[in-house]
Motif scaffolding. Structure first.
Motif, PDB file in Angstrom:
ATOM      1  N   TRP A   1      28.221  28.793 -22.152  1.00 17.91           N
ATOM      2  CA  TRP A   1      27.477  28.513 -20.923  1.00 17.91           C
ATOM      3  C   TRP A   1      26.551  29.633 -20.456  1.00 17.91           C
ATOM      4  O   TRP A   1      25.786  29.434 -19.495  1.00 17.91           O
ATOM      5  CB  TRP A   1      28.422  28.122 -19.785  1.00 17.91           C
ATOM      6  CG  TRP A   1      29.596  29.028 -19.563  1.00 17.91           C
ATOM      7  CD1 TRP A   1      30.870  28.833 -20.012  1.00 17.91           C
ATOM      8  CD2 TRP A   1      29.630  30.264 -18.825  1.00 17.91           C
ATOM      9  NE1 TRP A   1      31.690  29.861 -19.615  1.00 17.91           N
ATOM     10  CE2 TRP A   1      30.954  30.753 -18.877  1.00 17.91           C
ATOM     11  CE3 TRP A   1      28.678  30.997 -18.131  1.00 17.91           C
ATOM     12  CZ2 TRP A   1      31.340  31.937 -18.266  1.00 17.91           C
ATOM     13  CZ3 TRP A   1      29.056  32.189 -17.507  1.00 17.91           C
ATOM     14  CH2 TRP A   1      30.368  32.645 -17.580  1.00 17.91           C
TER      15      TRP A   1
ATOM     16  N   PRO B   1      24.948  27.942 -15.933  1.00 14.80           N
ATOM     17  CA  PRO B   1      25.368  26.632 -15.432  1.00 14.80           C
ATOM     18  C   PRO B   1      25.193  26.457 -13.923  1.00 14.80           C
ATOM     19  O   PRO B   1      25.497  27.344 -13.135  1.00 14.80           O
ATOM     20  CB  PRO B   1      26.852  26.573 -15.810  1.00 14.80           C
ATOM     21  CG  PRO B   1      27.280  28.006 -15.787  1.00 14.80           C
ATOM     22  CD  PRO B   1      26.106  28.775 -16.317  1.00 14.80           C
TER      23      PRO B   1
ATOM     24  N   SER C   1      26.369  23.316 -11.404  1.00 13.74           N
ATOM     25  CA  SER C   1      27.029  22.006 -11.366  1.00 13.74           C
ATOM     26  C   SER C   1      26.110  20.945 -10.784  1.00 13.74           C
ATOM     27  O   SER C   1      26.141  19.780 -11.199  1.00 13.74           O
ATOM     28  CB  SER C   1      28.323  22.086 -10.555  1.00 13.74           C
ATOM     29  OG  SER C   1      28.061  22.461  -9.212  1.00 13.74           O
TER      30      SER C   1
ATOM     31  N   LEU D   1      23.554  20.057 -13.626  1.00 12.09           N
ATOM     32  CA  LEU D   1      24.246  19.416 -14.751  1.00 12.09           C
ATOM     33  C   LEU D   1      24.710  18.011 -14.379  1.00 12.09           C
ATOM     34  O   LEU D   1      24.569  17.064 -15.157  1.00 12.09           O
ATOM     35  CB  LEU D   1      25.437  20.270 -15.196  1.00 12.09           C
ATOM     36  CG  LEU D   1      25.102  21.608 -15.855  1.00 12.09           C
ATOM     37  CD1 LEU D   1      26.370  22.423 -16.064  1.00 12.09           C
ATOM     38  CD2 LEU D   1      24.392  21.396 -17.178  1.00 12.09           C
TER      39      LEU D   1
ATOM     40  N   ALA E   1      23.278  14.393 -15.936  1.00 13.72           N
ATOM     41  CA  ALA E   1      24.178  13.486 -16.642  1.00 13.72           C
ATOM     42  C   ALA E   1      24.446  12.184 -15.894  1.00 13.72           C
ATOM     43  O   ALA E   1      25.074  11.282 -16.444  1.00 13.72           O
ATOM     44  CB  ALA E   1      25.508  14.188 -16.918  1.00 13.72           C
TER      45      ALA E   1
ATOM     46  N   LEU F   1      32.864  20.225 -15.004  1.00 18.32           N
ATOM     47  CA  LEU F   1      31.718  20.422 -15.894  1.00 18.32           C
ATOM     48  C   LEU F   1      31.822  21.713 -16.697  1.00 18.32           C
ATOM     49  O   LEU F   1      32.250  22.742 -16.191  1.00 18.32           O
ATOM     50  CB  LEU F   1      30.429  20.414 -15.072  1.00 18.32           C
ATOM     51  CG  LEU F   1      30.094  19.064 -14.417  1.00 18.32           C
ATOM     52  CD1 LEU F   1      28.994  19.225 -13.375  1.00 18.32           C
ATOM     53  CD2 LEU F   1      29.691  18.044 -15.469  1.00 18.32           C
ATOM     54  N   THR F   2      31.425  21.634 -17.942  1.00 15.72           N
ATOM     55  CA  THR F   2      31.399  22.726 -18.950  1.00 15.72           C
ATOM     56  C   THR F   2      32.779  23.136 -19.438  1.00 15.72           C
ATOM     57  O   THR F   2      32.892  24.060 -20.235  1.00 15.72           O
ATOM     58  CB  THR F   2      30.652  23.988 -18.452  1.00 15.72           C
ATOM     59  OG1 THR F   2      31.446  24.714 -17.503  1.00 15.72           O
ATOM     60  CG2 THR F   2      29.292  23.644 -17.856  1.00 15.72           C
TER      61      THR F   2
ATOM     62  N   GLU G   1      35.988  18.287 -18.890  1.00 18.01           N
ATOM     63  CA  GLU G   1      34.765  17.642 -18.411  1.00 18.01           C
ATOM     64  C   GLU G   1      34.827  16.131 -18.626  1.00 18.01           C
ATOM     65  O   GLU G   1      35.206  15.647 -19.695  1.00 18.01           O
ATOM     66  CB  GLU G   1      33.554  18.217 -19.138  1.00 18.01           C
ATOM     67  CG  GLU G   1      32.230  17.586 -18.725  1.00 18.01           C
ATOM     68  CD  GLU G   1      31.052  18.208 -19.438  1.00 18.01           C
ATOM     69  OE1 GLU G   1      30.612  19.296 -19.022  1.00 18.01           O
ATOM     70  OE2 GLU G   1      30.588  17.618 -20.443  1.00 18.01           O
TER      71      GLU G   1
END
Length: 236
Positions: free
Chosen positions: A20, A121, A123, A126, A130, A201-202, A206
């Motif tokens: 990350w 990263p 959140s 991301l 997604a 996340l990550t 996840e």
């Protein structure tokens, strides 16, 4: 020669830093001897994870709180004018994005300090990437009200705004209240509103899914207890 204020993202959970944080950012972060952080313990854990060129006990970590005033931040940044580089880190993810570190960055600009953001990263981004929801117009609200009635009222108000402006709504919740938040979302929002749940996340845990509220109601609730989760929704 002046130094810079480096904005360095930290992890969102337990995962190898190579997954990350780019190598250049890890190398730079490991060389700095001064940091500004929300929590010194979290900052030290991050530095231990990426590795440092000097012992952790020799690295200065200034703790940023709600009570930290402009004069204190100015004093922390003063060494930059003499060539020092200082790092700014958040509790998780990108500093200064939905984060109190923004006031340090603001102070740096006012003082003429060079600000250098590093890739890592977030959140919010991301989860938005997604979700499949509108990525052109969105709003991050942080936490909804704790009181159940007020929470439901606020979620509905954001839903109405979402429908009027085709704007994705993003919010988070304290991990142990995730299940209650999910239940309130299902009870409060319209059946054709699309809801995305982005969990941990990550990390190895996840999990990301987007469905209409009507379809969410037809399946078992996801396991969200004690795991950082981002909720996103878009109304028609």
């Amino acid at each position: 020669m002046s130094g810079s204020l480096h904005l360095i993202p930290v992890g969102l959970g337990e995962a190898a830093p190579e997954s990350w944080l780019p190598a250049d950012a890890r190398a730079l972060a490991g060389q700095l001897d001064t940091y500004i952080a929300e929590n010194a313990k979290t900052a030290r854990a991050f530095l231990k994870q990426i590795g440092t060129t000097r012992p952790l006990q020799e690295i200065t970590i200034h703790t940023l709180t709600d009570k930290t005033d402009a004069a204190q931040i100015k004093a922390w940044l003063e060494p930059v004018h003499q060539g020092a580089d200082i790092g700014l880190v958040s509790e998780a993810g990108c500093p200064a994005v939905a984060d109190p570190g923004a006031k340090v960055v603001d102070a740096a600009h006012r003082l003429g300090v060079t600000v250098k953001p590093w890739v890592g990263p977030s959140s919010i981004l991301l989860g938005l990437m997604a979700s499949g929801l509108d990525g052109q117009r969105f709003a991050f609200h942080g936490y909804a009200p704790v009181d159940a009635a007020e929470r439901a009222k606020q979620l509905k108000a954001w839903e109405q705004h979402s429908a009027r402006h085709n704007q994705t709504q993003l919010l988070i919740e304290t991990p142990y209240r995730n299940a209650a938040m999910f239940a309130t979302l299902l009870a409060s929002l319209k059946g054709d509103t699309r809801l995305c749940v982005a969990r941990a996340l990550t990390t190895a845990d996840e999990w990301i899914a987007t469905h209409t509220i009507a379809d969410w109601k037809k399946q078992p609730a996801p396991q969200l207890d004690k795991m950082p989760t981002l909720f996103l929704y878009l109304a028609r």
